[in-house]
Design a protein around this motif. Structure first.
Motif, mmCIF file in Angstrom:
data_model
loop_
_atom_site.group_PDB
_atom_site.id
_atom_site.type_symbol
_atom_site.label_atom_id
_atom_site.label_comp_id
_atom_site.label_asym_id
_atom_site.label_seq_id
_atom_site.Cartn_x
_atom_site.Cartn_y
_atom_site.Cartn_z
ATOM 1 N N GLY A 121 39.689 -22.995 -8.735
ATOM 2 C CA GLY A 121 39.962 -23.127 -9.846
ATOM 3 C C GLY A 121 39.802 -24.335 -10.472
ATOM 4 O O GLY A 121 40.840 -25.355 -10.362
ATOM 5 N N PHE A 122 38.636 -24.711 -10.849
ATOM 6 C CA PHE A 122 38.238 -26.098 -11.120
ATOM 7 C C PHE A 122 38.764 -26.598 -12.234
ATOM 8 O O PHE A 122 38.745 -26.029 -13.471
ATOM 9 C CB PHE A 122 36.545 -26.290 -11.033
ATOM 10 N N GLN A 123 39.410 -27.811 -12.216
ATOM 11 C CA GLN A 123 39.464 -28.556 -13.634
ATOM 12 C C GLN A 123 38.666 -28.785 -14.254
ATOM 13 O O GLN A 123 37.547 -29.121 -14.061
ATOM 14 C CB GLN A 123 40.376 -29.921 -13.213
ATOM 15 N N ARG A 124 38.994 -28.740 -15.717
ATOM 16 C CA ARG A 124 38.119 -28.949 -16.778
ATOM 17 C C ARG A 124 37.914 -30.401 -17.251
ATOM 18 O O ARG A 124 36.958 -30.842 -17.990
ATOM 19 C CB ARG A 124 38.231 -27.852 -18.092
ATOM 20 N N GLU A 125 38.810 -31.231 -16.857
ATOM 21 C CA GLU A 125 38.858 -32.503 -17.508
ATOM 22 C C GLU A 125 37.701 -33.465 -16.526
ATOM 23 O O GLU A 125 37.484 -33.218 -15.520
ATOM 24 C CB GLU A 125 40.331 -33.034 -17.324
ATOM 25 N N ALA A 126 37.321 -34.512 -17.206
ATOM 26 C CA ALA A 126 36.523 -35.290 -16.600
ATOM 27 C C ALA A 126 36.974 -36.358 -15.610
ATOM 28 O O ALA A 126 36.476 -36.670 -14.388
ATOM 29 C CB ALA A 126 35.664 -36.217 -17.723
ATOM 30 N N GLU A 127 38.232 -36.650 -16.015
ATOM 31 C CA GLU A 127 38.954 -37.469 -15.100
ATOM 32 C C GLU A 127 39.875 -36.791 -13.999
ATOM 33 O O GLU A 127 40.228 -35.757 -14.349
ATOM 34 C CB GLU A 127 39.925 -38.412 -15.967
ATOM 35 N N PRO A 128 39.798 -37.533 -12.680
ATOM 36 C CA PRO A 128 40.725 -36.715 -11.972
ATOM 37 C C PRO A 128 42.098 -36.626 -12.017
ATOM 38 O O PRO A 128 42.509 -37.585 -12.668
ATOM 39 C CB PRO A 128 40.620 -37.677 -10.572
ATOM 40 N N LEU A 129 42.874 -35.649 -11.712
ATOM 41 C CA LEU A 129 44.243 -35.226 -12.051
ATOM 42 C C LEU A 129 45.421 -35.725 -10.964
ATOM 43 O O LEU A 129 46.388 -35.791 -11.494
ATOM 44 C CB LEU A 129 44.403 -33.803 -12.528
ATOM 45 N N ARG B 26 43.880 -23.591 -5.639
ATOM 46 C CA ARG B 26 44.781 -23.593 -4.688
ATOM 47 C C ARG B 26 44.947 -22.709 -3.532
ATOM 48 O O ARG B 26 43.985 -21.796 -3.376
ATOM 49 C CB ARG B 26 45.965 -22.724 -5.566
ATOM 50 N N TRP B 27 45.601 -23.193 -2.630
ATOM 51 C CA TRP B 27 45.652 -22.340 -1.254
ATOM 52 C C TRP B 27 46.805 -21.523 -1.485
ATOM 53 O O TRP B 27 47.633 -21.459 -2.218
ATOM 54 C CB TRP B 27 45.926 -23.241 0.041
ATOM 55 N N GLU B 28 46.534 -20.156 -1.180
ATOM 56 C CA GLU B 28 47.387 -19.070 -1.225
ATOM 57 C C GLU B 28 48.793 -19.516 -0.710
ATOM 58 O O GLU B 28 49.017 -19.908 0.505
ATOM 59 C CB GLU B 28 46.863 -17.851 -0.303
ATOM 60 N N GLY B 29 49.774 -19.024 -1.269
ATOM 61 C CA GLY B 29 51.320 -19.134 -1.008
ATOM 62 C C GLY B 29 51.635 -20.778 -1.004
ATOM 63 O O GLY B 29 52.564 -21.122 -0.395
ATOM 64 N N THR B 30 51.075 -21.428 -1.496
ATOM 65 C CA THR B 30 51.228 -22.857 -1.690
ATOM 66 C C THR B 30 51.055 -23.436 -3.060
ATOM 67 O O THR B 30 50.223 -23.011 -3.993
ATOM 68 C CB THR B 30 50.528 -23.836 -0.574
ATOM 69 N N THR B 31 51.564 -24.695 -3.153
ATOM 70 C CA THR B 31 51.281 -25.409 -4.312
ATOM 71 C C THR B 31 50.188 -26.515 -4.170
ATOM 72 O O THR B 31 49.765 -27.179 -5.294
ATOM 73 C CB THR B 31 52.465 -25.992 -5.166
ATOM 74 N N SER B 32 49.505 -26.762 -2.950
ATOM 75 C CA SER B 32 48.887 -27.702 -2.564
ATOM 76 C C SER B 32 47.432 -27.295 -2.831
ATOM 77 O O SER B 32 46.909 -26.353 -2.422
ATOM 78 C CB SER B 32 48.955 -28.077 -1.111
ATOM 79 N N PRO B 33 46.680 -28.003 -3.633
ATOM 80 C CA PRO B 33 45.504 -27.636 -4.078
ATOM 81 C C PRO B 33 44.449 -28.346 -2.953
ATOM 82 O O PRO B 33 44.588 -29.429 -2.339
ATOM 83 C CB PRO B 33 44.974 -28.729 -5.330
ATOM 84 N N PRO B 34 43.256 -27.706 -2.666
ATOM 85 C CA PRO B 34 42.069 -28.553 -1.974
ATOM 86 C C PRO B 34 41.631 -29.559 -2.892
ATOM 87 O O PRO B 34 41.673 -29.463 -3.940
ATOM 88 C CB PRO B 34 41.015 -27.256 -1.777
ATOM 89 N N ARG B 35 41.225 -30.601 -2.252
ATOM 90 C CA ARG B 35 40.783 -31.776 -3.124
ATOM 91 C C ARG B 35 39.513 -32.157 -2.544
ATOM 92 O O ARG B 35 39.015 -32.273 -1.520
ATOM 93 C CB ARG B 35 41.627 -32.696 -2.710
#
Length: 109
Positions: A60-68, A93-102
Motif C-alpha cells: 500500500g504505497f504512500q502517495r506523498e512525496a516526502e517520507p512519512l 503492511r505486514w499481516e496482523g501487525t501495524t508495522s509497515p515494510p520500509r
C-alpha cells in the motif's frame, strides 16, 4: 537435472522482472515514485518489479512525496544503517501487525 550451483547461477544472472510472477506483485504508480528521493535504480525496481502480494504482506504505497515514517532503531545494527532523523517511505503492511515494510530514503551526497 541441473545442479544447485547451475540453478543458482541462472537465478542470480536473470533479470528480476523475469523471476517475479506479475500476478503476485504490486507496483506503485510512476507518477508518485518520481517525486520520491530515491536513486533511479530504486525507482525503476519499485515501478517495474514492485513488491510481492502474498498472505503476509499487503503493499500500500504512500502517495506523498516526502517520507512519512520514523525509523525504529532497536539496536546497534539498525543504528548503523540509518539515523534517527531520517524518514522512511510507507510501502504497506505486514499481516496482523501495524508495522509497515520500509524502503529507506537514502541521499546521494
Amino acid at each position: 537435472m541441473t545442479s544447485i550451483e547451475e540453478r543458482l547461477v541462472t537465478v542470480m544472472t536473470t533479470r528480476p522482472d523475469g523471476l517475479v510472477d506479475p500476478e503476485a506483485q504490486m507496483c506503485p504508480a510512476a507518477s508518485v515514485v518520481k517525486h520520491w528521493d530515491l536513486s533511479a535504480q530504486d525507482k525503476a525496481a519499485l515501478t517495474g518489479i514492485g513488491l510481492p502480494v502474498d498472505g503476509l504482506m499487503t503493499p500500500g504505497f504512500q502517495r506523498e512525496a516526502e517520507p512519512l515514517l520514523t525509523p525504529d532503531l532497536a539496536g546497534p545494527y539498525e543504528r548503523g544503517l540509518i539515523s534517527a532523523d531520517q524518514r522512511l517511505y510507507d510501502l504497506g503492511r505486514w499481516e496482523g501487525t501495524t508495522s509497515p515494510p520500509r524502503w529507506e530514503r537514502w541521499r546521494n551526497s
